[in-house]
Design a protein around this motif. Structure first.
Motif, short mmCIF file in Angstrom:
data_model
loop_
_atom_site.label_atom_id
_atom_site.label_comp_id
_atom_site.label_asym_id
_atom_site.label_seq_id
_atom_site.Cartn_x
_atom_site.Cartn_y
_atom_site.Cartn_z
N GLY A 73 0.70 -1.47 -0.34
CA GLY A 73 0.04 -0.01 0.35
C GLY A 73 0.71 1.48 -0.12
N ASP A 74 0.17 2.30 0.12
CA ASP A 74 0.95 3.90 0.63
C ASP A 74 1.74 3.32 1.54
OD1 ASP A 74 0.84 6.27 -1.23
OD2 ASP A 74 1.68 6.61 0.73
N ASN A 75 3.13 4.22 0.91
CA ASN A 75 3.92 4.30 2.33
C ASN A 75 3.44 5.55 3.27
OD1 ASN A 75 5.26 5.86 0.57
ND2 ASN A 75 6.57 5.14 0.46
N ASP A 84 14.32 3.78 -1.04
CA ASP A 84 14.97 4.29 -2.29
C ASP A 84 13.55 4.74 -3.05
OD1 ASP A 84 16.27 3.57 -4.64
OD2 ASP A 84 16.15 1.39 -5.09
N PHE A 125 6.03 15.39 -0.78
CA PHE A 125 5.49 13.68 -1.34
C PHE A 125 6.69 13.79 0.10
CE2 PHE A 125 7.39 9.49 -2.85
CZ PHE A 125 6.13 9.02 -3.06
N PHE A 135 12.86 -7.19 -12.50
CA PHE A 135 12.28 -6.29 -11.82
C PHE A 135 13.60 -5.03 -12.31
CE2 PHE A 135 12.89 -2.43 -8.40
CZ PHE A 135 11.19 -2.28 -8.22
N PRO A 183 16.67 -2.98 -9.04
CA PRO A 183 17.07 -3.35 -7.49
C PRO A 183 18.39 -2.59 -7.51
CG PRO A 183 17.61 -5.64 -9.38
CD PRO A 183 16.99 -4.19 -9.94
N LYS A 184 18.54 -2.61 -5.93
CA LYS A 184 19.81 -2.26 -5.92
C LYS A 184 20.08 -3.74 -5.08
CE LYS A 184 20.35 1.93 -4.80
NZ LYS A 184 19.08 2.70 -5.99
N PHE A 238 10.28 1.99 0.58
CA PHE A 238 10.22 2.10 -0.99
C PHE A 238 10.55 0.71 -1.35
CE2 PHE A 238 10.13 6.53 -0.39
CZ PHE A 238 9.06 7.17 -1.14
N ALA A 239 10.62 -0.19 -0.31
CA ALA A 239 11.23 -1.93 -1.07
C ALA A 239 10.82 -2.36 -1.95
CB ALA A 239 10.08 -2.44 -0.06
N GLY A 240 9.88 -2.01 -3.13
CA GLY A 240 10.64 -2.48 -4.42
C GLY A 240 10.44 -3.92 -4.21
N SER A 241 11.72 -4.42 -5.06
CA SER A 241 11.75 -6.00 -4.91
C SER A 241 12.09 -6.86 -4.00
CB SER A 241 12.89 -6.30 -6.24
OG SER A 241 13.93 -5.78 -5.61
N SER A 278 14.68 -5.86 -1.50
CA SER A 278 16.26 -6.50 -1.43
C SER A 278 16.31 -6.31 -0.13
CB SER A 278 16.96 -5.78 -2.49
OG SER A 278 16.90 -5.49 -3.72
N THR A 303 5.78 -1.39 0.81
CA THR A 303 6.26 -1.13 -1.40
C THR A 303 4.50 -0.58 -1.63
OG1 THR A 303 7.20 -1.32 -2.89
CG2 THR A 303 5.97 -3.53 -2.25
N ASN A 304 3.91 -0.18 -2.70
CA ASN A 304 3.14 -0.03 -3.38
C ASN A 304 2.74 -0.94 -4.80
OD1 ASN A 304 4.54 1.38 -5.51
ND2 ASN A 304 3.90 3.12 -4.84
N ILE A 314 4.19 -5.16 -7.98
CA ILE A 314 5.73 -4.56 -7.17
C ILE A 314 4.69 -6.10 -5.98
CG2 ILE A 314 6.85 -3.99 -6.54
CD1 ILE A 314 6.46 -1.92 -8.45
C1 LIG Z 1 13.30 2.69 -6.87
S1 LIG Z 1 12.39 1.11 -6.37
C2 LIG Z 1 13.17 0.85 -4.84
C3 LIG Z 1 13.98 -1.15 -4.94
C4 LIG Z 1 14.10 -1.29 -4.52
N1 LIG Z 1 15.39 -0.54 -3.70
C5 LIG Z 1 14.93 -2.79 -4.81
O1 LIG Z 1 16.14 -2.94 -4.46
O2 LIG Z 1 14.29 -3.41 -5.51
C6 LIG Z 1 11.09 2.40 -5.12
C7 LIG Z 1 9.79 1.55 -4.94
O3 LIG Z 1 8.97 2.44 -4.47
C8 LIG Z 1 7.27 1.91 -4.89
N2 LIG Z 1 6.85 3.16 -4.69
C9 LIG Z 1 6.90 4.59 -4.93
N3 LIG Z 1 5.96 5.10 -4.27
C10 LIG Z 1 5.39 4.13 -3.02
C11 LIG Z 1 4.60 4.94 -2.15
N4 LIG Z 1 3.86 5.67 -2.43
N5 LIG Z 1 4.08 3.99 -1.67
C12 LIG Z 1 4.97 2.65 -1.74
N6 LIG Z 1 5.72 2.04 -2.48
C13 LIG Z 1 6.09 3.18 -3.09
C14 LIG Z 1 7.21 1.50 -6.61
O4 LIG Z 1 6.90 1.12 -6.80
C15 LIG Z 1 9.02 1.28 -6.28
O5 LIG Z 1 8.45 -0.02 -6.75
#
Ligand SMILES: C[S@@+](CC[C@H](N)C(=O)[O-])C[C@H]1O[C@@H](n2cnc3c(N)ncnc32)[C@H](O)[C@@H]1O
Length: 593
Positions: free
Chosen positions: A92-94, A115, A146, A379, A382-383, A406-409, A411, A433-434, A444
């Motif tokens: 969901g939204d962080n 990230d 933001f 993805f 990713p970091k 902002f967890a993305g994949s 990592s 993460t959203n 994601i």
């Molecule tokens: C740059 S990526 C992070 C990658 C991560 N460090 C990895 O290694 O996989 C940023 C992530 O934050 C998520 N994101 C962006 N805005 C967000 C929000 N408001 N709430 C939650 N997640 C969000 C994006 O969907 C994206 O997956």
């Protein structure tokens, strides 16, 4: 004509508007001014973004509005080892997630790594539900607005000795630096780390950019202690071998401990081939013949050796019998000679065990993407796991709670599990993460992050069909949700359920032991947690816990402020009465009044 922060031309402003504008501009310590009067994000109307304590998050004027909570997604929990704590993944939204974490983890997080979208116009950044394009005139303002709200809520979560780490590149570095100075205090800046990346491959680029930044702020730089980490450039054994330090026998006084180590087959030895004969009269002692072929042990071998400390011996073995740097960065080379002696040779070191401001040799995004593909995870940015493992270890606490919103994949989760395995400790992670952004149809959280964590915990078969062992661990999956404020029976039930869930998150206790309509009891690795919904049920609750051996952290929902201590006097030794976070109690009283 010049425009103000609300986008209107100054000439058209009233005197009051102008005064307000000047006050606003002057109130920023570092002169960072941007268009703050942007359309609000949906959730802004429900949370006070300037809250410094959980109580301020829902000031009275917000009473009666929907209350943000987390809702567990049943069936997605991962359980591999009940003796371990439970990690959390929030979809969901962080901003919403951070608000709820302010009730459950206020000043309880050791390290936060994020990230965020770098705002490069790659359709990676959404503000107020819309993608922010490169050409958007408010491209920086929207990003700052933001980030500001999220960083403020995140700061509340850090422990006094906690650390905040933010990845960023040149596009928003300067803006982020000023913003973070304002939020965390310039005096708390620990470092602007420069992380050496592989760089872009744009032939037109005048300079090949091959670095990013990681801004590191302590909650309180007087209290935060940097760990002694060896620079990643120090050569390491390419493989981690399992070994066992059997006993430490104290010989000739405590200054001369002797440890017995079982070195497994295949462990590197520093001479090519030969045999060291079994012996007991000379140090180090070998309990059996040690056979070496091509620099590797051919058999398992017990060695007893005199070491100044067990830690040094441990480092020596982890380094694959090669080199270890001590706390001061002095490099020592160990040599197992053909005669069987273990010699320590001190060599002048250009390496440091200090954390260095330039992070080299910690992986790159491109190779990480292809490495992830092996896990069947696709993805784009990713970091690298090496980078995150290093950053996770910047917390001195081996049992740290680590947050990435902002967890993305995922990592960070992967890194936390690996660091626990490699270096010991009971670190746990909370990821948010959203579920999907504009650039792809990917979900994601549910289709990239969750499956990755599941595979890493439980094990998987890689693309070549090789079985990779799981690292073990537990996880609960939540989505962001609201409880409506109207005092209907449905809302009351929902509030009680969700509040209980939040107390379980706060206590990291999830195993249900007893559930009645009046109270619930859960267990975590070392204690029980009881939640009583009505004061009238206290007697029944006490009867139940008297039959169970163990300690009970107990929460009582009630309309009044009585701490109930007298009612628990007879079970004082096995009960700790805990305060329900005031915000939760406030909403409970609102809906039940
Ligand atoms: C740059 S990526 C992070 C990658 C991560 N460090 C990895 O290694 O996989 C940023 C992530 O934050 C998520 N994101 C962006 N805005 C967000 C929000 N408001 N709430 C939650 N997640 C969000 C994006 O969907 C994206 O997956």
């Amino acid at each position: 004509m010049a425009k103000g922060t609300n986008g209107k031309e100054y000439e058209t402003w009233s005197k009051e508007e102008l005064i307000k504008e000047i006050v606003k501009i002057k109130s920023t310590t570092y002169g960072l001014v941007w268009h703050r009067d942007l359309p609000e994000e949906k959730i802004d109307t429900l949370i006070n973004p300037d809250a410094r304590t959980p109580n301020e998050m829902f000031p009275n004027e917000m009473a009666g509005k929907p209350f943000p909570v987390l809702k567990e997604v049943k069936g997605k929990e991962i359980e591999s080892d009940k003796s371990k704590l439970v990690n959390l993944l929030i979809e969901g939204d962080n901003y919403h997630a951070l608000a709820v974490l302010n009730f459950t983890h206020f000043e309880a997080i050791d390290l936060i790594y994020i990230d965020p979208p770098y705002n490069k116009g790659r359709k990676d950044f959404i503000y107020n539900d819309k993608i922010v394009e490169k050409e958007d005139p408010y491209v920086h303002s929207k990003w700052l607005a933001f980030m500001e709200k999220r960083l403020k809520l995140a700061k509340n979560l850090l422990k006094e000795d906690g650390l905040m780490l933010i990845s960023i590149d040149d596009k928003e570095f300067a803006q982020l630096k000023l913003l973070a100075d304002e939020i965390f205090g310039e005096q708390n800046l620990i470092c602007n780390f420069v992380w050496r990346t592989d760089g872009n491959f744009d032939n037109q680029a005048k300079v090949k950019i091959c670095h990013e930044y990681i801004l590191a702020y302590a909650k309180n730089s007087n209290i935060f202690k940097a760990p002694a980490l060896v620079d990643p450039n120090v050569p390491k054994g390419s493989k981690i071998y399992k070994y066992e330090i059997r006993n430490t026998i104290v010989k000739n006084g405590p200054k001369n401990p002797v440890s017995e180590v079982l070195l497994p087959k295949g462990f590197p030895a520093l001479f090519e081939s030969g045999v060291i004969k079994k012996r007991s009269s000379q140090w180090p002692q070998f309990k059996n013949d040690v056979l070496v072929k091509n620099g590797k042990l051919e058999n398992e071998a017990y060695i007893s050796s005199g070491w100044s400390s067990k830690e040094l011996l441990n480092d020596f073995i982890v380094a694959g019998f090669k080199e270890v740097a001590d706390q001061k960065g002095q490099l020592t080379k160990f040599v197992l000679t053909e005669t069987g002696a273990v010699e320590a040779v001190k060599i002048r070191s250009e390496y440091q065990s200090h954390v260095l401001s330039v992070l080299n040799n910690l992986g790159n995004t491109q190779s990480t993407s292809s490495w992830l593909a092996d896990l069947d995870v696709n993805f784009d940015y990713p970091k690298p796991i090496e980078l995150l493992k290093y950053l996770v270890r910047l917390s001195n606490n081996k049992d740290a709670v680590i947050l990435d919103f902002f967890a993305g994949s995922g990592s960070t989760a992967h890194a936390v599990l690996e660091v626990n395995k490699e270096f010991g400790g009971k670190r746990t992670f909370i990821l948010c993460t959203n579920n999907g952004d504009s650039k792809s149809e990917h979900k994601i959280a549910s289709e990239i992050c969750y499956p990755r964590i599941k595979k890493v915990i439980t094990g998987y078969k890689n693309k070549k069909g090789r079985t990779i062992d799981g690292l073990g661990g537990n996880l609960k999956y939540y989505t962001t949700d609201f409880v409506e404020a109207e005092p209907t029976d449905r809302n009351k039930r929902k509030l009680v359920k969700e509040s209980t869930d939040m107390l379980c998150i706060l206590e990291n206790a999830f195993e249900p032991i007893q559930e009645t309509p009046e109270f619930k009891i859960f267990k975590n690795t070392d204690k029980y947690v009881g939640v009583i919904f009505y004061e009238e049920a206290i007697e029944d609750y006490k009867k139940t816990i008297k039959k169970i051996d163990g300690h009970f952290n107990t929460y009582v929902f009630s309309m009044g402020d009585d701490p109930h201590a007298t009612k628990f006097a007879d079970v004082k030794s096995k009960v700790t009465l805990c305060a329900i976070p005031e915000v939760i109690l406030k909403v409970y009283r609102e809906i039940f009044k």
